[in-house]
Design a protein around this motif. Structure first.
Motif, short mmCIF file in Angstrom:
data_model
loop_
_atom_site.label_atom_id
_atom_site.label_comp_id
_atom_site.label_asym_id
_atom_site.label_seq_id
_atom_site.Cartn_x
_atom_site.Cartn_y
_atom_site.Cartn_z
N ALA A 1 -2.76 64.39 63.10
CA ALA A 1 -3.52 63.81 61.99
C ALA A 1 -3.38 62.29 61.93
O ALA A 1 -4.31 61.59 61.50
CB ALA A 1 -3.08 64.44 60.68
N GLN A 2 -2.22 61.77 62.38
CA GLN A 2 -2.00 60.33 62.34
C GLN A 2 -2.78 59.60 63.43
O GLN A 2 -2.95 58.38 63.36
CB GLN A 2 -0.51 60.03 62.51
N ALA B 1 -11.08 66.36 66.28
CA ALA B 1 -9.74 66.92 66.06
C ALA B 1 -9.38 67.91 67.16
O ALA B 1 -8.23 67.94 67.64
CB ALA B 1 -9.67 67.61 64.70
N ASP B 2 -10.34 68.70 67.60
CA ASP B 2 -10.10 69.67 68.68
C ASP B 2 -9.77 68.95 69.98
O ASP B 2 -8.83 69.33 70.70
CB ASP B 2 -11.33 70.55 68.86
N ARG B 3 -10.51 67.89 70.28
CA ARG B 3 -10.27 67.17 71.54
C ARG B 3 -8.92 66.45 71.52
O ARG B 3 -8.24 66.37 72.54
CB ARG B 3 -11.42 66.20 71.79
N ILE B 4 -8.54 65.93 70.37
CA ILE B 4 -7.21 65.30 70.25
C ILE B 4 -6.13 66.35 70.49
O ILE B 4 -5.15 66.10 71.20
CB ILE B 4 -7.04 64.64 68.88
N SER B 5 -6.30 67.52 69.89
CA SER B 5 -5.31 68.60 70.04
C SER B 5 -5.11 68.98 71.50
O SER B 5 -3.98 69.12 71.98
CB SER B 5 -5.76 69.85 69.26
N LYS C 1 9.52 68.89 67.66
CA LYS C 1 9.27 70.07 66.84
C LYS C 1 7.77 70.27 66.75
O LYS C 1 6.99 69.40 67.15
CB LYS C 1 9.89 69.94 65.45
N ARG C 2 7.37 71.41 66.24
CA ARG C 2 5.96 71.78 66.26
C ARG C 2 5.09 70.72 65.58
O ARG C 2 5.35 70.30 64.46
CB ARG C 2 5.74 73.12 65.57
N GLY C 3 4.05 70.30 66.31
CA GLY C 3 3.08 69.36 65.74
C GLY C 3 3.50 67.91 65.80
O GLY C 3 2.77 67.04 65.32
N HIS C 4 4.66 67.60 66.41
CA HIS C 4 5.14 66.22 66.51
C HIS C 4 5.26 65.84 67.99
O HIS C 4 5.74 66.64 68.80
CB HIS C 4 6.51 66.07 65.82
N TYR C 5 4.86 64.60 68.31
CA TYR C 5 4.81 64.19 69.71
C TYR C 5 5.50 62.84 69.92
O TYR C 5 5.36 61.92 69.11
CB TYR C 5 3.35 64.09 70.18
N ILE C 6 6.24 62.77 71.04
CA ILE C 6 6.90 61.53 71.46
C ILE C 6 6.59 61.32 72.94
O ILE C 6 6.61 62.27 73.74
CB ILE C 6 8.43 61.62 71.27
N ILE C 7 6.31 60.10 73.33
CA ILE C 7 6.02 59.82 74.73
C ILE C 7 7.31 59.82 75.55
O ILE C 7 8.37 59.41 75.07
CB ILE C 7 5.28 58.46 74.87
N THR C 8 7.24 60.33 76.77
CA THR C 8 8.39 60.34 77.67
C THR C 8 8.38 59.06 78.52
O THR C 8 7.41 58.30 78.51
CB THR C 8 8.33 61.57 78.59
N ASP C 9 9.46 58.87 79.27
CA ASP C 9 9.50 57.71 80.17
C ASP C 9 8.38 57.80 81.21
O ASP C 9 7.77 56.78 81.56
CB ASP C 9 10.87 57.64 80.88
N LEU C 10 8.13 59.02 81.70
CA LEU C 10 7.04 59.20 82.65
C LEU C 10 5.70 58.88 81.98
O LEU C 10 4.81 58.29 82.59
CB LEU C 10 7.04 60.64 83.17
#
Length: 311
Positions: free
Chosen positions: A26-27, A56-60, A76-85
């Motif tokens: 959503a953010q 919203a579907d394409r973002i998901s 956790k569910r619904g939360h995203y963090i970028i990895t080093d890769l």
């Protein structure tokens, strides 16, 4: 503006998340909309079937594939963090990201096959989401049904078509709950009018109808429509619906749009088929697919295990 495909969203999402922090879907809607110059109407645009907002579907799905490819992680569910890769790929271009995601998804599918597990089908064309694949299939089937509807109408008599039009308009709510609110006009006395619908008990409000069954590639011009308007005026009527299995010329459409004292609605063959399909006139449901999603309120009430991030 055109809503970008979920393939085109991936690079921007990686660049945005590379700034740090944990993000929810959503953010991301607002910054993505600003970046791609999308307005409120674009953001709210839904699939034709009504199965959710397209953006919203394409973002998901962009988030999902980036996570499955190891470019993002979900603490956790619904939360995203970028990895080093993911930060490395944020410096690459869309073609490189697409190739990497496709490769990782193919590897994932192969590994699941070797483990003897059922696997989700890998999308060959990774620029559309699985839901969009369903939408395209749904639309293709629906267009074929529209064609069948019009072909069937053309195989029936003109009188049957006039009755069909009356039935459709009643299904659409015209005439309300009035008994015998609609009727087909007797041919010998129609004067260019094929039917009428009473909008009230006393018949003070009436809608007159003209129904013309032509080949679908035929074009109805201004003279025919103008003749219908003349028939309406002869009935002291100010509302009419002209329905055909064919098409209208641009001149006919402009003529109707510029009428002042008379309101006329033009319904061409494609619109007619769409209405017949939508309002279930002579249609039956063949199959229903139920697509479900997690109930956020239900799952969010459960405590998270901080030691086991979601993969």
């Amino acid at each position: 503006m055109t809503i970008p495909s979920f393939e085109n969203l991936r690079l921007y999402i990686l660049k945005h998340l590379a700034n740090g922090g944990t993000w929810r879907k959503a953010q991301l809607v607002e910054p993505i909309a600003a970046h791609f110059d999308l307005n409120a109407e674009d953001i709210a645009q839904e699939y034709e079937s009504g199965n959710g907002a397209i953006l919203a579907d394409r973002i998901s799905w962009a988030l999902s594939y980036l996570t499955l490819s190891g470019l993002l992680t979900r603490p956790k569910r619904g939360h995203y963090i970028i990895t080093d890769l993911g930060k490395e790929y944020a410096q690459k271009n869309e073609i490189e990201i697409t190739a990497y995601v496709k490769q990782k998804m193919a590897e994932r599918e192969q590994a699941q096959k070797l483990d003897g597990k059922e696997t989700d089908a890998v999308i060959e064309e990774v620029n559309i989401t699985p839901k969009e694949q369903l939408e395209f299939s749904f639309n293709a089937i629906r267009q074929e049904v529209y064609r069948e509807i019009l072909e069937t109408i053309l195989s029936k008599t003109p009188q049957a078509f006039e009755k069909l039009v009356i039935d459709l308009l009643q299904k659409m709510g015209y005439g309300g709950r009035l008994e015998k609110s609609a009727q087909v006009t007797r041919q010998s006395r129609d004067g260019g009018i094929d039917g009428e619908i009473r909008e009230d008990v006393l018949g003070l409000g009436r809608i007159f109808i003209q129904a013309k069954r032509y080949q679908t590639d035929a074009v109805i011009g201004r003279p025919d429509v103008q003749g219908f308007v003349g028939a309406l005026q002869g009935q002291n009527a100010d509302k009419g619906i002209f329905i055909t299995t064919a098409r209208y010329s641009a001149d006919a459409v402009r003529y109707v749009q510029n009428l002042s004292s008379t309101r006329v609605v033009l319904i061409d063959g494609l619109q007619l088929a769409e209405y017949i399909y939508r309002y279930d006139v002579g249609m039956q449901t063949e199959q229903i697919f139920s697509i479900k999603k997690l109930d956020s309120d239900f799952w969010d009430e459960m405590p998270d295990d901080a030691n086991k991030p979601i993969k």
